[in-house]
Scaffold this motif. Structure first.
Motif, PDB file in Angstrom:
ATOM      1  N   ASP A 153       0.826  -1.207   0.000  1.00 15.73           N
ATOM      2  CA  ASP A 153       0.000   0.000   0.000  1.00 15.73           C
ATOM      3  C   ASP A 153       0.864   1.262   0.000  1.00 15.73           C
ATOM      4  O   ASP A 153       0.492   2.285  -0.592  1.00 15.73           O
ATOM      5  CB  ASP A 153      -0.935   0.009   1.212  1.00 15.73           C
ATOM      6  N   VAL A 154       2.006   1.184   0.675  1.00 18.98           N
ATOM      7  CA  VAL A 154       2.940   2.318   0.682  1.00 18.98           C
ATOM      8  C   VAL A 154       3.485   2.541  -0.725  1.00 18.98           C
ATOM      9  O   VAL A 154       3.542   3.674  -1.221  1.00 18.98           O
ATOM     10  CB  VAL A 154       4.105   2.061   1.669  1.00 18.98           C
ATOM     11  N   ILE A 155       3.855   1.452  -1.390  1.00 17.91           N
ATOM     12  CA  ILE A 155       4.354   1.540  -2.769  1.00 17.91           C
ATOM     13  C   ILE A 155       3.263   2.067  -3.689  1.00 17.91           C
ATOM     14  O   ILE A 155       3.491   2.914  -4.555  1.00 17.91           O
ATOM     15  CB  ILE A 155       4.841   0.162  -3.265  1.00 17.91           C
ATOM     16  N   LEU A 156       2.046   1.551  -3.503  1.00 13.49           N
ATOM     17  CA  LEU A 156       0.893   1.993  -4.293  1.00 13.49           C
ATOM     18  C   LEU A 156       0.720   3.494  -4.180  1.00 13.49           C
ATOM     19  O   LEU A 156       0.535   4.195  -5.181  1.00 13.49           O
ATOM     20  CB  LEU A 156      -0.366   1.272  -3.809  1.00 13.49           C
ATOM     21  N   SER A 157       0.786   4.004  -2.958  1.00 17.77           N
ATOM     22  CA  SER A 157       0.612   5.437  -2.726  1.00 17.77           C
ATOM     23  C   SER A 157       1.687   6.245  -3.442  1.00 17.77           C
ATOM     24  O   SER A 157       1.404   7.298  -4.040  1.00 17.77           O
ATOM     25  CB  SER A 157       0.653   5.725  -1.219  1.00 17.77           C
ATOM     26  N   GLN A 158       2.913   5.747  -3.410  1.00 17.55           N
ATOM     27  CA  GLN A 158       4.009   6.460  -4.068  1.00 17.55           C
ATOM     28  C   GLN A 158       3.832   6.463  -5.584  1.00 17.55           C
ATOM     29  O   GLN A 158       4.074   7.485  -6.258  1.00 17.55           O
ATOM     30  CB  GLN A 158       5.346   5.825  -3.686  1.00 17.55           C
ATOM     31  N   LEU A 159       3.409   5.346  -6.142  1.00 13.52           N
ATOM     32  CA  LEU A 159       3.183   5.273  -7.581  1.00 13.52           C
ATOM     33  C   LEU A 159       2.022   6.179  -8.001  1.00 13.52           C
ATOM     34  O   LEU A 159       2.078   6.846  -9.043  1.00 13.52           O
ATOM     35  CB  LEU A 159       2.901   3.830  -8.003  1.00 13.52           C
ATOM     36  N   GLU A 160       0.971   6.204  -7.187  1.00 10.56           N
ATOM     37  CA  GLU A 160      -0.166   7.082  -7.475  1.00 10.56           C
ATOM     38  C   GLU A 160       0.266   8.546  -7.461  1.00 10.56           C
ATOM     39  O   GLU A 160      -0.177   9.344  -8.288  1.00 10.56           O
ATOM     40  CB  GLU A 160      -1.284   6.842  -6.460  1.00 10.56           C
ATOM     41  N   GLU A 183       2.472  -6.722  -6.056  1.00 10.64           N
ATOM     42  CA  GLU A 183       1.157  -6.572  -5.441  1.00 10.64           C
ATOM     43  C   GLU A 183       0.648  -5.136  -5.590  1.00 10.64           C
ATOM     44  O   GLU A 183      -0.538  -4.903  -5.861  1.00 10.64           O
ATOM     45  CB  GLU A 183       1.219  -6.955  -3.955  1.00 10.64           C
ATOM     46  N   ALA A 184       1.546  -4.162  -5.435  1.00  4.82           N
ATOM     47  CA  ALA A 184       1.162  -2.755  -5.585  1.00  4.82           C
ATOM     48  C   ALA A 184       0.717  -2.461  -7.019  1.00  4.82           C
ATOM     49  O   ALA A 184      -0.276  -1.769  -7.244  1.00  4.82           O
ATOM     50  CB  ALA A 184       2.335  -1.857  -5.206  1.00  4.82           C
ATOM     51  N   ILE A 185       1.428  -3.031  -7.989  1.00  2.00           N
ATOM     52  CA  ILE A 185       1.076  -2.813  -9.392  1.00  2.00           C
ATOM     53  C   ILE A 185      -0.257  -3.470  -9.724  1.00  2.00           C
ATOM     54  O   ILE A 185      -1.065  -2.931 -10.487  1.00  2.00           O
ATOM     55  CB  ILE A 185       2.201  -3.342 -10.313  1.00  2.00           C
ATOM     56  N   GLN A 186      -0.522  -4.615  -9.105  1.00  2.00           N
ATOM     57  CA  GLN A 186      -1.816  -5.276  -9.304  1.00  2.00           C
ATOM     58  C   GLN A 186      -2.957  -4.397  -8.793  1.00  2.00           C
ATOM     59  O   GLN A 186      -4.027  -4.323  -9.397  1.00  2.00           O
ATOM     60  CB  GLN A 186      -1.819  -6.630  -8.600  1.00  2.00           C
ATOM     61  N   LYS A 187      -2.707  -3.714  -7.676  1.00  2.00           N
ATOM     62  CA  LYS A 187      -3.721  -2.814  -7.125  1.00  2.00           C
ATOM     63  C   LYS A 187      -3.916  -1.596  -8.041  1.00  2.00           C
ATOM     64  O   LYS A 187      -5.041  -1.111  -8.205  1.00  2.00           O
ATOM     65  CB  LYS A 187      -3.319  -2.370  -5.714  1.00  2.00           C
ATOM     66  N   LEU A 188      -2.811  -1.108  -8.622  1.00  2.00           N
ATOM     67  CA  LEU A 188      -2.920  -0.008  -9.582  1.00  2.00           C
ATOM     68  C   LEU A 188      -3.753  -0.429 -10.785  1.00  2.00           C
ATOM     69  O   LEU A 188      -4.585   0.327 -11.283  1.00  2.00           O
ATOM     70  CB  LEU A 188      -1.529   0.415 -10.068  1.00  2.00           C
ATOM     71  N   GLU A 189      -3.525  -1.664 -11.230  1.00  2.00           N
ATOM     72  CA  GLU A 189      -4.256  -2.192 -12.381  1.00  2.00           C
ATOM     73  C   GLU A 189      -5.738  -2.326 -12.057  1.00  2.00           C
ATOM     74  O   GLU A 189      -6.598  -2.012 -12.889  1.00  2.00           O
ATOM     75  CB  GLU A 189      -3.676  -3.542 -12.794  1.00  2.00           C
ATOM     76  N   LYS A 244      -7.416  -0.498 -10.152  1.00  2.00           N
ATOM     77  CA  LYS A 244      -7.991   0.845 -10.134  1.00  2.00           C
ATOM     78  C   LYS A 244      -8.098   1.446 -11.536  1.00  2.00           C
ATOM     79  O   LYS A 244      -8.633   2.549 -11.707  1.00  2.00           O
ATOM     80  CB  LYS A 244      -7.135   1.778  -9.260  1.00  2.00           C
ATOM     81  N   GLY A 245      -7.549   0.735 -12.517  1.00  2.00           N
ATOM     82  CA  GLY A 245      -7.600   1.230 -13.888  1.00  2.00           C
ATOM     83  C   GLY A 245      -6.545   2.270 -14.207  1.00  2.00           C
ATOM     84  O   GLY A 245      -6.631   2.970 -15.218  1.00  2.00           O
ATOM     85  N   LEU A 246      -5.526   2.385 -13.351  1.00  3.05           N
ATOM     86  CA  LEU A 246      -4.492   3.392 -13.562  1.00  3.05           C
ATOM     87  C   LEU A 246      -3.345   2.884 -14.428  1.00  3.05           C
ATOM     88  O   LEU A 246      -2.610   3.678 -15.029  1.00  3.05           O
ATOM     89  CB  LEU A 246      -3.941   3.875 -12.211  1.00  3.05           C
ATOM     90  N   VAL A 247      -3.168   1.565 -14.479  1.00  5.37           N
ATOM     91  CA  VAL A 247      -2.162   0.977 -15.371  1.00  5.37           C
ATOM     92  C   VAL A 247      -2.773  -0.233 -16.062  1.00  5.37           C
ATOM     93  O   VAL A 247      -3.799  -0.757 -15.619  1.00  5.37           O
ATOM     94  CB  VAL A 247      -0.882   0.533 -14.607  1.00  5.37           C
ATOM     95  N   ASN A 248      -2.155  -0.649 -17.139  1.00  2.68           N
ATOM     96  CA  ASN A 248      -2.574  -1.890 -17.779  1.00  2.68           C
ATOM     97  C   ASN A 248      -1.332  -2.642 -18.253  1.00  2.68           C
ATOM     98  O   ASN A 248      -0.314  -2.038 -18.584  1.00  2.68           O
ATOM     99  CB  ASN A 248      -3.547  -1.641 -18.930  1.00  2.68           C
ATOM    100  N   ARG A 249      -1.465  -3.972 -18.247  1.00  2.00           N
ATOM    101  CA  ARG A 249      -0.346  -4.820 -18.647  1.00  2.00           C
ATOM    102  C   ARG A 249      -0.545  -5.293 -20.078  1.00  2.00           C
ATOM    103  O   ARG A 249      -1.663  -5.620 -20.484  1.00  2.00           O
ATOM    104  CB  ARG A 249      -0.233  -6.022 -17.713  1.00  2.00           C
ATOM    105  N   ARG A 250       0.538  -5.331 -20.820  1.00  2.00           N
ATOM    106  CA  ARG A 250       0.508  -5.838 -22.189  1.00  2.00           C
ATOM    107  C   ARG A 250       1.363  -7.095 -22.235  1.00  2.00           C
ATOM    108  O   ARG A 250       2.515  -7.085 -21.795  1.00  2.00           O
ATOM    109  CB  ARG A 250       1.044  -4.787 -23.163  1.00  2.00           C
ATOM    110  N   GLN A 251       0.759  -8.147 -22.725  1.00  2.00           N
ATOM    111  CA  GLN A 251       1.428  -9.443 -22.751  1.00  2.00           C
ATOM    112  C   GLN A 251       2.796  -9.334 -23.421  1.00  2.00           C
ATOM    113  O   GLN A 251       2.908  -8.999 -24.594  1.00  2.00           O
ATOM    114  CB  GLN A 251       0.560 -10.464 -23.500  1.00  2.00           C
ATOM    115  N   GLY A 252       3.827  -9.586 -22.636  1.00  2.00           N
ATOM    116  CA  GLY A 252       5.183  -9.544 -23.159  1.00  2.00           C
ATOM    117  C   GLY A 252       5.707  -8.150 -23.440  1.00  2.00           C
ATOM    118  O   GLY A 252       6.829  -7.986 -23.929  1.00  2.00           O
ATOM    119  N   GLY A 253       4.898  -7.125 -23.110  1.00  2.00           N
ATOM    120  CA  GLY A 253       5.322  -5.752 -23.427  1.00  2.00           C
ATOM    121  C   GLY A 253       5.554  -4.866 -22.229  1.00  2.00           C
ATOM    122  O   GLY A 253       6.042  -3.753 -22.363  1.00  2.00           O
ATOM    123  N   GLY A 254       5.161  -5.343 -21.045  1.00  2.00           N
ATOM    124  CA  GLY A 254       5.372  -4.549 -19.846  1.00  2.00           C
ATOM    125  C   GLY A 254       4.095  -3.914 -19.318  1.00  2.00           C
ATOM    126  O   GLY A 254       2.988  -4.238 -19.763  1.00  2.00           O
TER     127      GLY A 254
END
Length: 256
Positions: free
Chosen positions: A17-24, A57-63, A65-75
């Motif tokens: 959650d701390v990482i999530l907050s920093q990324l946000e 886990e933080a990136i999964q939470k960002l995802e 929330k709709g703030l990031v998305n993952r692209r297969q093999g692209g990051g």
């Protein structure tokens, strides 16, 4: 336990959650922009000095929330959707309406004046270097004699000022309006081309604005922004009135 004694326990924040907050915060302040690819997990984990599972886990939470998305093999990328609020058909219509062009100029009076004020107050050395760089880029774009490219360069200059304001609302509102504002600037340049002599005056106003910001004078920066846009608005009004009079005259002549 002694009667009346209350045992308090402080729940420690979960690392993810701390990482999530920093990324946000990075997204909010513009360090991470819409469409930008996030660094690799191992690099981010090293940057935050955390384990990769916590980071993941933080990136999964960002995802979620709709703030990031993952692209297969692209990051992992910051979502483009965070800037879609002002890209609907209504704003397409606005970009084609002469009256709305003046409405947008009035809108720019407010947001650009505020951003200039706070940029002069809060801007850092790095912010000011970026403002100067974008200001110089306008001159380079003008050599191409392409109003679209010049409009983009002018917008990037104002976006740098918005970034220097360190106000997340101003920055993201400006970014979300990018397509409409760039269209507005391009149309203004096309009309102003009827009076090529005034381009030097506009450049002079823009330089005064930059100097006021870089010298750290908020009130002067606000005033410089207002005078710059007020001058453009006055010239545009005169030119459109002249054009309207010419069109009316042509219609009368056709009836004779």
């Amino acid at each position: 336990m002694v009667l009346g004694q209350i045992k308090h326990t402080v729940k420690q924040a979960k690392l993810s959650d701390v990482i999530l907050s920093q990324l946000e915060t990075m997204i909010l302040e513009g360090s991470l922009k819409a469409g930008q690819k996030l660094p690799a997990e191992r690099d981010l984990a090293k940057q935050f000095n955390v384990s990769r599972p916590s980071l993941r886990e933080a990136i999964q939470k960002l995802e979620a929330k709709g703030l990031v998305n993952r692209r297969q093999g692209g990051g992992t990328f910051v979502s483009e959707q965070i800037l879609k609020g002002f890209s609907d058909p209504l704003f397409d219509l606005m970009s084609q309406s002469n009256e709305s062009q003046f409405d947008l100029l009035e809108f720019r009076h407010g947001i650009e004046g505020m951003s200039a004020y706070y940029a002069a107050m809060r801007g850092t050395k790095a912010d000011y270097e970026e403002i100067r760089r974008q200001h110089d880029a306008i001159g380079e774009a003008q050599l191409e004699h392409n109003y679209r490219e010049e409009a983009k360069a002018v917008f990037e200059f104002y976006l740098a000022i918005c970034g220097a304001s360190h106000n997340g609302v101003i920055l993201h509102l400006a970014r979300s309006m990018s397509a409409v504002v760039i269209d507005n600037i391009e149309q203004n340049l096309t009309i102003l081309a009827q009076r090529p002599d005034i381009f030097a005056k506009i450049a002079e106003y823009r330089t005064h604005l930059m100097d006021a910001i870089l010298s750290g004078q908020p009130q002067k920066a606000w005033g410089a922004s207002h005078r710059h846009l007020a001058f453009i608005e006055e010239v545009l009004l005169n030119l459109t009135e002249e054009q309207s009079r010419m069109e009316r005259s042509m219609r009368r002549m056709q009836k004779l």
